[in-house]
Scaffold this active site. Sequence first.
Site, PDB file in Angstrom:
ATOM      1  CD  GLU A 155     -34.458 -18.669  -6.119  1.00  0.00           C
ATOM      2  OE1 GLU A 155     -34.012 -19.646  -5.496  1.00  0.00           O
ATOM      3  OE2 GLU A 155     -34.140 -17.491  -5.867  1.00  0.00           O
ATOM      4  CG  ASP A 156     -36.258 -20.620  -2.771  1.00  0.00           C
ATOM      5  OD1 ASP A 156     -36.099 -19.692  -3.592  1.00  0.00           O
ATOM      6  OD2 ASP A 156     -35.973 -20.496  -1.564  1.00  0.00           O
ATOM      7  CG  ASP A 186     -41.485 -12.289  -2.750  1.00  0.00           C
ATOM      8  OD1 ASP A 186     -42.703 -12.204  -2.926  1.00  0.00           O
ATOM      9  OD2 ASP A 186     -40.911 -11.778  -1.772  1.00  0.00           O
ATOM     10  CG  PHE A 223     -42.620 -15.850   4.990  1.00  0.00           C
ATOM     11  CD1 PHE A 223     -41.953 -14.959   4.150  1.00  0.00           C
ATOM     12  CD2 PHE A 223     -41.868 -16.755   5.737  1.00  0.00           C
ATOM     13  CE1 PHE A 223     -40.563 -14.966   4.065  1.00  0.00           C
ATOM     14  CE2 PHE A 223     -40.481 -16.757   5.651  1.00  0.00           C
ATOM     15  CZ  PHE A 223     -39.832 -15.861   4.817  1.00  0.00           C
ATOM     16  NE  ARG A 232     -31.440 -22.545   4.565  1.00  0.00           N
ATOM     17  CZ  ARG A 232     -31.762 -21.524   3.767  1.00  0.00           C
ATOM     18  NH1 ARG A 232     -32.602 -21.719   2.773  1.00  0.00           N
ATOM     19  NH2 ARG A 232     -31.271 -20.330   3.965  1.00  0.00           N
TER      20      ARG A 232
HETATM   21  P1  IMP Z   1     -37.231 -11.881  -4.848  1.00  0.00           P
HETATM   22  O1  IMP Z   1     -35.957 -11.232  -5.256  1.00  0.00           O
HETATM   23  O2  IMP Z   1     -38.083 -10.949  -4.051  1.00  0.00           O
HETATM   24  O3  IMP Z   1     -37.982 -12.523  -5.972  1.00  0.00           O
HETATM   25  O4  IMP Z   1     -36.794 -12.927  -3.781  1.00  0.00           O
HETATM   26  C1  IMP Z   1     -36.864 -14.255  -3.936  1.00  0.00           C
HETATM   27  C2  IMP Z   1     -36.263 -14.889  -2.702  1.00  0.00           C
HETATM   28  O5  IMP Z   1     -36.895 -14.394  -1.525  1.00  0.00           O
HETATM   29  C3  IMP Z   1     -36.528 -16.371  -2.696  1.00  0.00           C
HETATM   30  O6  IMP Z   1     -35.519 -17.068  -3.351  1.00  0.00           O
HETATM   31  C4  IMP Z   1     -36.551 -16.662  -1.226  1.00  0.00           C
HETATM   32  O7  IMP Z   1     -35.252 -16.922  -0.770  1.00  0.00           O
HETATM   33  C5  IMP Z   1     -37.062 -15.411  -0.586  1.00  0.00           C
HETATM   34  N1  IMP Z   1     -38.490 -15.557  -0.261  1.00  0.00           N
HETATM   35  C6  IMP Z   1     -39.554 -15.006  -0.890  1.00  0.00           C
HETATM   36  N2  IMP Z   1     -40.707 -15.408  -0.345  1.00  0.00           N
HETATM   37  C7  IMP Z   1     -40.372 -16.262   0.649  1.00  0.00           C
HETATM   38  C8  IMP Z   1     -41.145 -17.069   1.583  1.00  0.00           C
HETATM   39  O8  IMP Z   1     -42.379 -17.097   1.585  1.00  0.00           O
HETATM   40  N3  IMP Z   1     -40.417 -17.835   2.422  1.00  0.00           N
HETATM   41  C9  IMP Z   1     -39.060 -17.867   2.454  1.00  0.00           C
HETATM   42  N4  IMP Z   1     -38.307 -17.151   1.602  1.00  0.00           N
HETATM   43  C10 IMP Z   1     -38.949 -16.351   0.712  1.00  0.00           C
HETATM   44 MG    MG Z   2     -33.752 -18.003  -2.345  1.00  0.00          MG
END
Ligand code: IMP
Ligand code: MG
Length: 174
Positions: free
Chosen positions: A98-99, A102, A151, A164
Site C-alpha cells: 500500500e502507498d 493514514d 499531504f 501520480r
Molecule cells: P486510511 O484509510 O485513512 O488509512 O487511508 C489511506 C489512504 O488514504 C491511502 O492509501 C491514500 O490513498 C490516502 N491518503 C492518505 N494520506 C494521503 C496523502 O498524504 N496523499 C494522498 N493520499 C493520501
Molecule cells: Mg491508496
Amino acid sequence: MENLRMRILFSRDEIERVVRDMAERISRDYEGKDLVVVCVLKGAFMFMADLVRHLKRPCVIDFVRLASYGSGTATSGKVLVTKDLETPITGKDVLIVEDIVDTGITLDFLVRKLKEQNPRSLKVCALVDKKHRRKIEFTADYVGFDLDRGFILGYGIDFDEKARYLPDIYVMEE
Ligand code: IMP
Ligand code: MG
C-alpha cells in the site's frame, strides 16, 4: 499541476534506497517461500513495481482497488472494493503493498477481508506511515518512511488524480 504548490519531500534517489532496503528485508523474511503480492490500486502501483524488481523471491502479483477517499483530503471512513483479487490466496503467504497508512481504516478493512480466505500468512508493507493520524489501531509490518504531517503526492500517490506520474514524492505547501 500549475495550481498546486508543492515541494520535494522524498527524492527519487531516497525512495530508491528505501524501497531496496524494504525489498531486502522482505526477501530475507520470506526465504524459501513463494509470495502473493497484493497491490492496492491506484496509489501503490509505482511502489509495488519497484519493490518486486528488488525482491529475491518468486512472487505472483495481483491487484485490488479500494475506494474511500473521494476527491478531498479527508477519509470518509467507508471502504468499497471496486476491483477484487483474482488469485485464490488460501494457504498462501500474502503481502499487501500500500502507498500510505493514514487513519488505518482502509488497511484494517482489507486485512479483515483477505483473512476470510485463510491465507497462511498476511503482512502489510506500506511506503509511508502517518502513525499519529490513526483513527483505529493498525500496525504495518514493513514501513518505508514515517511522516508526522502534510499531504503528499507523486510516485503513484495522487491529489484528485493529479501527480501520480511524478518520480519523486512532494508535500503540499500549506
Ligand atoms: P486510511 O484509510 O485513512 O488509512 O487511508 C489511506 C489512504 O488514504 C491511502 O492509501 C491514500 O490513498 C490516502 N491518503 C492518505 N494520506 C494521503 C496523502 O498524504 N496523499 C494522498 N493520499 C493520501
Ligand atoms: Mg491508496
